[in-house]
Design an enzyme around this catalytic site. Sequence first.
Site, short mmCIF file in Angstrom:
data_model
loop_
_atom_site.label_atom_id
_atom_site.label_comp_id
_atom_site.label_asym_id
_atom_site.label_seq_id
_atom_site.Cartn_x
_atom_site.Cartn_y
_atom_site.Cartn_z
N GLU A 186 0.66 -1.23 0.02
CA GLU A 186 0.08 -0.01 -0.04
C GLU A 186 0.81 1.26 -0.04
O GLU A 186 1.70 1.63 0.79
CB GLU A 186 -0.87 -0.02 1.21
CG GLU A 186 -1.93 1.24 1.50
CD GLU A 186 -2.17 1.52 2.81
OE1 GLU A 186 -1.56 1.12 3.89
OE2 GLU A 186 -3.61 1.91 2.86
N GLU A 245 -11.48 2.74 6.79
CA GLU A 245 -10.32 2.96 7.52
C GLU A 245 -10.05 4.44 8.07
O GLU A 245 -9.31 5.22 7.69
CB GLU A 245 -8.80 2.47 6.94
CG GLU A 245 -7.71 2.64 7.92
CD GLU A 245 -6.51 2.33 7.11
OE1 GLU A 245 -6.36 2.26 5.96
OE2 GLU A 245 -5.80 1.54 7.91
O1 LIG Z 1 -2.48 3.49 7.48
C1 LIG Z 1 -2.94 2.91 6.50
O2 LIG Z 1 -3.58 3.37 5.42
C2 LIG Z 1 -3.32 1.34 6.67
O3 LIG Z 1 -3.66 0.77 5.94
C3 LIG Z 1 -2.42 0.60 7.65
O4 LIG Z 1 -3.03 -0.57 7.80
C4 LIG Z 1 -0.99 0.99 7.77
O5 LIG Z 1 -0.73 0.73 6.40
MG LIG Z 2 -4.71 2.02 4.42
#
Ligand SMILES: O=C(O)C(=O)[C@@H](O)CO
Ligand SMILES: [Mg+2]
Length: 260
Positions: free
Chosen positions: A140, A238
């Site tokens: 990512e 997230e």
């Molecule tokens: O910070 C982010 O965006 C994430 O997806 C965490 O899991 C750290 O990579």
């Molecule tokens: Mg992330």
Amino acid sequence: MVKLAANLSLMFTHLAFLDRINAAADAGFRGVEFMFPYEFSADEIAARAARNGLEIVLFNLPAGDWERGQRGIGALPDQIDECRRGAAWALDYARRLGCRRLHLMAGKAPADPRNRRTLVDNVAFAADLFAPHGIDLLIEPINTRVDIPGYFYSTSEAALSVLSEVGRPNTKLQYDIYHMQVMEGDLARNIERLLPEIGHIQLADNPGRAEPGTGEINYTWLLPHIDALGYSGWIGCEYRPAGDTAAGLGWAEPFLNQTG
Ligand SMILES: O=C(O)C(=O)[C@@H](O)CO
Ligand SMILES: [Mg+2]
């Protein structure tokens, strides 16, 4: 169908970790993701998820000394052994949890040839370890303007370049919409262009890694658009809730409590 997964590292944080699993199910999620499960019993997490009919869709490999400021060790030549032991640990948890996606964090390191070689070799090692178990390894790009200055890669092109050099069929891009908005924008076009490489998507609003509907990203349009593009994977939520997590889920209403 838009499949949303609650991120238990940022959502329902007024509850103990295991109780967040119940709260996510009660809110209508069918999947959950989190950063690190290692301080908890895998069997206890699995039992709680099974009782609530939840799929565990993603978590991270161990990422070094988080308290000391490390944000991943994949690209750190002095911690290769630790990275690879972590891959084995993550695999054990993933098999117990039925999780089929694991994210390897590169860490804060300049993208020089030695660090890149280290990362490519670590990603290939972990991917080969995971492949017999049907598990994908994700990488990512993370924004370096706000969240992790100095992170190894912060653009989709930089991450794709690593994936191309690794050359394993079970390595994919983890496309975090918030990070990519900060670093490169043009979200709908880039998601369409990158779709074949994407193994997982995450969302938050910008600025502030905030609750959808509180910033500049039009998720009311973007989420159905991603679905219409043919993306059949999960989308991890997230983000930092504005207040009570459940009370702030109005934006997700069309996509929760789905069956099938
Ligand atoms: O910070 C982010 O965006 C994430 O997806 C965490 O899991 C750290 O990579
Ligand atoms: Mg992330």
